[in-house]
Design an enzyme around this catalytic site. Structure first.
Site, PDB file in Angstrom:
ATOM      1  N   GLN A   1      54.099  33.591  20.045  1.00  0.00           N
ATOM      2  CA  GLN A   1      55.052  33.822  21.215  1.00  0.00           C
ATOM      3  C   GLN A   1      55.619  32.469  21.432  1.00  0.00           C
ATOM      4  O   GLN A   1      55.383  31.378  21.017  1.00  0.00           O
ATOM      5  CB  GLN A   1      54.293  34.238  22.249  1.00  0.00           C
TER       6      GLN A   1
ATOM      7  N   TYR B   1      47.831  36.221  42.670  1.00  0.00           N
ATOM      8  CA  TYR B   1      47.754  36.850  41.574  1.00  0.00           C
ATOM      9  C   TYR B   1      46.219  36.591  40.917  1.00  0.00           C
ATOM     10  O   TYR B   1      45.731  37.730  40.562  1.00  0.00           O
ATOM     11  CB  TYR B   1      48.673  36.294  40.295  1.00  0.00           C
TER      12      TYR B   1
ATOM     13  N   GLU C   1      40.964  33.715  24.150  1.00  0.00           N
ATOM     14  CA  GLU C   1      42.307  33.566  24.271  1.00  0.00           C
ATOM     15  C   GLU C   1      42.821  33.450  22.720  1.00  0.00           C
ATOM     16  O   GLU C   1      42.155  32.531  22.231  1.00  0.00           O
ATOM     17  CB  GLU C   1      42.647  32.351  25.218  1.00  0.00           C
TER      18      GLU C   1
ATOM     19  N   ASP D   1      43.710  40.203  31.445  1.00  0.00           N
ATOM     20  CA  ASP D   1      44.803  39.300  31.688  1.00  0.00           C
ATOM     21  C   ASP D   1      45.871  39.420  30.597  1.00  0.00           C
ATOM     22  O   ASP D   1      46.401  38.077  30.285  1.00  0.00           O
ATOM     23  CB  ASP D   1      44.377  38.105  32.274  1.00  0.00           C
TER      24      ASP D   1
ATOM     25  N   TYR E   1      56.759  35.945  41.207  1.00  0.00           N
ATOM     26  CA  TYR E   1      57.429  37.294  40.646  1.00  0.00           C
ATOM     27  C   TYR E   1      58.567  37.687  41.568  1.00  0.00           C
ATOM     28  O   TYR E   1      59.456  38.471  41.004  1.00  0.00           O
ATOM     29  CB  TYR E   1      56.342  38.275  40.640  1.00  0.00           C
TER      30      TYR E   1
END
Length: 368
Positions: free
Chosen positions: A149, A178, A221, A277, A352
């Site tokens: 990414q 969050y 991760e 997540d 956000y």
């Protein structure tokens, strides 16, 4: 570096149908004073489009609709204060002339802040439900392309550093709300517990859980470069937990979580809490056709297989306005290999700029 383009708008909504010809004739002198070259298009029953081009390359479109909507769009490449003042002066003159022509016949006048296009720092990012937000970004802190990414960390005057992955705002240093929500909003005791975090490369969840004295936290991760960027530029979020991949009560695995979950399920490894997540609920409302829905179902099923019978699974949903997508997600919960129940809560995540839904999921208790 060339100056960025500035796109300014000025809208008039009239209280009655427009006399298109009168408006055009009334505004023509304002543009002519600027030395702009005029081109006019006229459509029967559809009004006028007049384009005015300046010698310096800036231009303005004047669109007059018969039902009473008059739109002015002005684009220029001048980024100095003198250029901005000239644009403001032109827009002010147009507004003054329209008010002179129509007096109280104008229902609404709307002038938005200029949209800056092509600037080195990108300040515009969409919300999950498709609204455009301009952030107060003043610095590109980190910008790298990983095998998985694009990773950006941008600095906001309000929110601190913001992690953006492939164009999606993920987490800012201001967004403890969050992290707390995806951990259960303070209703969960992590003391002495086994915890599995899927994703979480910003380190925020790991950092907060380690403070609560768990037995062991395993974070999986896939993208080392997210960790590398965050441990350097998101330290208000992750503290020092990403400095080492192993600590007294945690370990970080740089792996794809799917084979890890399959391995743990095969080994009979069980966790008190699983925190997903990885990704928000997809906006797409075609779960049978969207590969992200398929991925979500796979993660849910595998997570249930490693979750203790009295354990809990925490995850984010999406923006509260995406009701159809959230309903579809809840329908997917009824398709897992084991029956589950869920609760949800809505939390305001500062960066956000929209309300966000979080889910707590657990296996249905069998009545004895």
């Amino acid at each position: 570096m060339a100056a960025a383009a500035r796109h300014s708008t000025l809208d008039f909504l009239l209280s009655a149908p427009a006399d298109c010809n009168a408006i055009l004739k009334g505004l023509q002198p304002v543009f002519q004073e600027q030395g702009m070259t005029e081109t006019i298009h006229n459509w029967e029953d559809h009004g006028y489009l007049a384009t005015y081009i300046n010698k310096n390359g800036s231009f303005s479109n004047l669109r007059i609709y018969p039902h009473g909507l008059v739109l002015v769009d002005l684009q220029s490449h001048s980024d100095d204060m003198k250029g901005r003042d000239e644009i403001d002066h032109l827009l002010n003159k147009i507004e003054e002339k329209m008010k002179e022509l129509f007096h109280s016949g104008i229902k609404r006048v709307k002038r938005l802040p200029a949209i800056v296009r092509g600037e080195a720092i990108d300040r515009y990012w969409p919300t999950a439900d498709g609204r455009l937000v301009e952030y107060d970004i003043d610095e590109v802190v980190y910008d790298e392309e990983s095998p998985y990414q694009n990773i950006k960390i941008l600095h906001s005057k309000q929110f601190g550093n913001i992690l953006i992955l492939s164009g999606d705002v993920n987490l800012a240093e201001s967004d403890l709300a969050y992290t707390q929500a995806i951990m259960g909003s303070g209703k969960v005791d992590y003391t002495g517990k086994e915890v599995l975090i899927l994703g979480g490369g910003d380190g925020g969840i790991l950092y907060e859980i380690v403070k609560l004295k768990p037995k062991m936290v395993t974070m999986v991760e896939i993208d080392q470069m997210v960790i590398d960027g965050c441990k350097k530029y998101m330290r208000k979020t992750c503290g020092d937990v990403l400095d080492n991949l192993k600590g007294e009560c945690y370990q970080v695995l740089i792996e794809d979580c799917v084979p890890v979950l399959k391995r743990y399920a095969k080994e009979g490894r069980m966790f008190d809490y699983v925190i997903n997540d990885l990704t928000a609920v997809p906006i797409s409302t075609s779960p049978e056709e969207d590969s992200t829905w398929e991925f979500l179902r796979l993660i849910l099923d595998l997570s249930m297989k490693v979750l203790k019978h009295d354990g809990k699974y925490f995850t984010q949903g999406n923006c509260i306005n995406l009701t159809e997508a959230l309903t579809l997600y809840e329908e997917q919960l009824g398709r897992l290999y084991c029956p589950v129940e869920f609760s949800k809560e809505t939390v305001c995540v500062p960066s956000y700029m929209e309300l966000w839904v979080f889910y707590t999921i657990w296996k249905t208790r069998t009545k004895v």
